[in-house]
Design a protein around this motif. Structure first.
Motif, PDB file in Angstrom:
ATOM      1  N   TRP A  38      70.547  13.106  56.702  1.00  0.00           N
ATOM      2  CA  TRP A  38      71.330  13.186  57.929  1.00  0.00           C
ATOM      3  C   TRP A  38      72.792  12.832  57.645  1.00  0.00           C
ATOM      4  O   TRP A  38      73.706  13.527  58.061  1.00  0.00           O
ATOM      5  N   THR A  39      72.977  11.733  56.907  1.00  0.00           N
ATOM      6  CA  THR A  39      74.340  11.284  56.631  1.00  0.00           C
ATOM      7  C   THR A  39      75.086  12.307  55.781  1.00  0.00           C
ATOM      8  O   THR A  39      76.250  12.612  56.032  1.00  0.00           O
ATOM      9  N   ALA A  40      74.385  12.861  54.793  1.00  0.00           N
ATOM     10  CA  ALA A  40      75.042  13.809  53.894  1.00  0.00           C
ATOM     11  C   ALA A  40      75.365  15.127  54.585  1.00  0.00           C
ATOM     12  O   ALA A  40      76.449  15.682  54.409  1.00  0.00           O
ATOM     13  N   ALA A  41      74.418  15.617  55.369  1.00  0.00           N
ATOM     14  CA  ALA A  41      74.563  16.974  55.886  1.00  0.00           C
ATOM     15  C   ALA A  41      75.092  17.031  57.312  1.00  0.00           C
ATOM     16  O   ALA A  41      75.748  17.988  57.686  1.00  0.00           O
ATOM     17  N   GLU A  42      74.812  16.010  58.098  1.00  0.00           N
ATOM     18  CA  GLU A  42      75.134  16.098  59.517  1.00  0.00           C
ATOM     19  C   GLU A  42      76.289  15.199  59.945  1.00  0.00           C
ATOM     20  O   GLU A  42      76.727  15.303  61.073  1.00  0.00           O
ATOM     21  N   ALA A  43      76.711  14.310  59.067  1.00  0.00           N
ATOM     22  CA  ALA A  43      77.834  13.442  59.427  1.00  0.00           C
ATOM     23  C   ALA A  43      78.982  14.339  59.870  1.00  0.00           C
ATOM     24  O   ALA A  43      79.226  15.371  59.260  1.00  0.00           O
ATOM     25  N   PRO A  44      79.652  13.966  60.951  1.00  0.00           N
ATOM     26  CA  PRO A  44      80.601  14.892  61.567  1.00  0.00           C
ATOM     27  C   PRO A  44      81.653  15.448  60.616  1.00  0.00           C
ATOM     28  O   PRO A  44      82.097  16.555  60.774  1.00  0.00           O
ATOM     29  N   TYR A  45      82.036  14.683  59.624  1.00  0.00           N
ATOM     30  CA  TYR A  45      83.169  15.163  58.833  1.00  0.00           C
ATOM     31  C   TYR A  45      82.770  15.622  57.438  1.00  0.00           C
ATOM     32  O   TYR A  45      83.561  16.204  56.745  1.00  0.00           O
ATOM     33  N   GLY A  46      81.521  15.360  57.054  1.00  0.00           N
ATOM     34  CA  GLY A  46      81.070  15.784  55.719  1.00  0.00           C
ATOM     35  C   GLY A  46      82.061  15.414  54.637  1.00  0.00           C
ATOM     36  O   GLY A  46      82.274  16.164  53.692  1.00  0.00           O
ATOM     37  N   ALA A  47      82.635  14.238  54.776  1.00  0.00           N
ATOM     38  CA  ALA A  47      83.826  13.937  53.982  1.00  0.00           C
ATOM     39  C   ALA A  47      83.537  13.224  52.668  1.00  0.00           C
ATOM     40  O   ALA A  47      84.422  12.635  52.095  1.00  0.00           O
ATOM     41  N   TYR A  48      82.313  13.283  52.189  1.00  0.00           N
ATOM     42  CA  TYR A  48      82.030  12.594  50.930  1.00  0.00           C
ATOM     43  C   TYR A  48      82.534  13.394  49.741  1.00  0.00           C
ATOM     44  O   TYR A  48      82.379  14.605  49.691  1.00  0.00           O
ATOM     45  N   ASP A  49      83.122  12.677  48.789  1.00  0.00           N
ATOM     46  CA  ASP A  49      83.573  13.332  47.561  1.00  0.00           C
ATOM     47  C   ASP A  49      82.407  13.523  46.616  1.00  0.00           C
ATOM     48  O   ASP A  49      82.432  14.409  45.773  1.00  0.00           O
ATOM     49  N   ALA A  50      81.398  12.675  46.727  1.00  0.00           N
ATOM     50  CA  ALA A  50      80.208  12.799  45.892  1.00  0.00           C
ATOM     51  C   ALA A  50      79.074  12.010  46.526  1.00  0.00           C
ATOM     52  O   ALA A  50      79.301  11.135  47.361  1.00  0.00           O
ATOM     53  N   ILE A  51      77.849  12.355  46.103  1.00  0.00           N
ATOM     54  CA  ILE A  51      76.669  11.645  46.590  1.00  0.00           C
ATOM     55  C   ILE A  51      75.863  11.185  45.388  1.00  0.00           C
ATOM     56  O   ILE A  51      75.606  11.957  44.462  1.00  0.00           O
TER      57      ILE A  51
END
Ligand code: CA
Length: 228
Positions: A38-51
């Motif tokens: 959910w956090t990776a795909a649905e977070a409103p901004y998808g702003a992660y540089d890496a997972i």
């Protein structure tokens, strides 16, 4: 740089949070597979540089998270943590859309080096040139254009437009812009975002009679996917 760590072993997750934090990353942690996806795909901004994704997780496995993310066209680079004697092969991780993997136990120095390399490489499936109608931004060439016209922008304006265009069609908040274009520890006046939005509009919109950058009441700003 913002990194999402999906790891159910709480002690390891906290060690990762501390270690990566000391290396200059902003770290969010999810402790199970469902929350991770959910956090990776649905977070409103998808702003992660890496997972950083553990494989054996309650709820959904790391493999499944990776597969579902890619199916939703979320291309954030993924580094998978594999157990040395696990039932999965490391090649499986790459087949399922991970960009790199590291066997547990791992050294922090190696983890950080691999993460930095991944982030430098970026996500391979991302389009090389970002577009919104005739508005284009080429990260490799550091070029912004409207049709054939090149628009000179400052590095900060470029970073801001790139962030908006990577989320085109979706509103991004001022806070998300500050965290990603300035940095997570920015303590100045948040109205700097409005100031820079104004600068960008004067360059990419007004001279062309367009309005690509939309103000979304209560939500922030959004790039119109049609280019305004
Ligand atoms: Ca685990």
């Amino acid at each position: 740089m913002r990194v999402l760590v999906v790891e159910d072993e709480v002690a390891l997750a906290e060690t990762l949070r501390d270690g990566l934090g000391q290396a200059g990353f902003t770290v969010d942690v999810a402790h199970d597979g469902v929350d991770g996806l959910w956090t990776a795909a649905e977070a409103p901004y998808g702003a992660y540089d890496a997972i950083v994704l553990d494989i054996m997780l309650p709820g959904l496995s790391g493999y499944e998270i990776c597969r579902r993310m890619r199916a939703r066209e979320v291309w954030t680079p993924v580094l998978m943590l594999t157990a040395k004697d696990g039932e999965y092969d490391q090649a499986d991780a790459l087949d399922l859309g991970a960009d790199d993997y590291l066997s547990k136990p791992f050294s922090f120095v190696v983890l950080i080096a691999r993460l930095r390399a991944l982030i430098r490489r970026g996500a391979p499936a991302r389009p090389a040139v970002l577009t919104a109608g005739d508005l284009t931004l080429d990260p490799a060439q550091r070029r912004v254009g409207r049709g054939a016209t090149t628009i000179p922008v400052t590095p900060r304006e470029f970073a801001m437009l790139e962030f908006l265009m990577r989320h085109r069609g979706n509103p991004v908040t001022k806070t998300a812009i500050l965290e990603n274009v300035w940095d997570a520890h920015f303590t100045g006046d948040p109205n700097i975002v409005e100031v820079y939005i104004g600068y960008l509009r004067k360059k990419i919109d007004h001279p062309f009679g367009r309005a690509a950058i939309e103000t979304v009441r209560g939500a922030g700003y959004r790039i119109n996917p049609d280019g305004g």
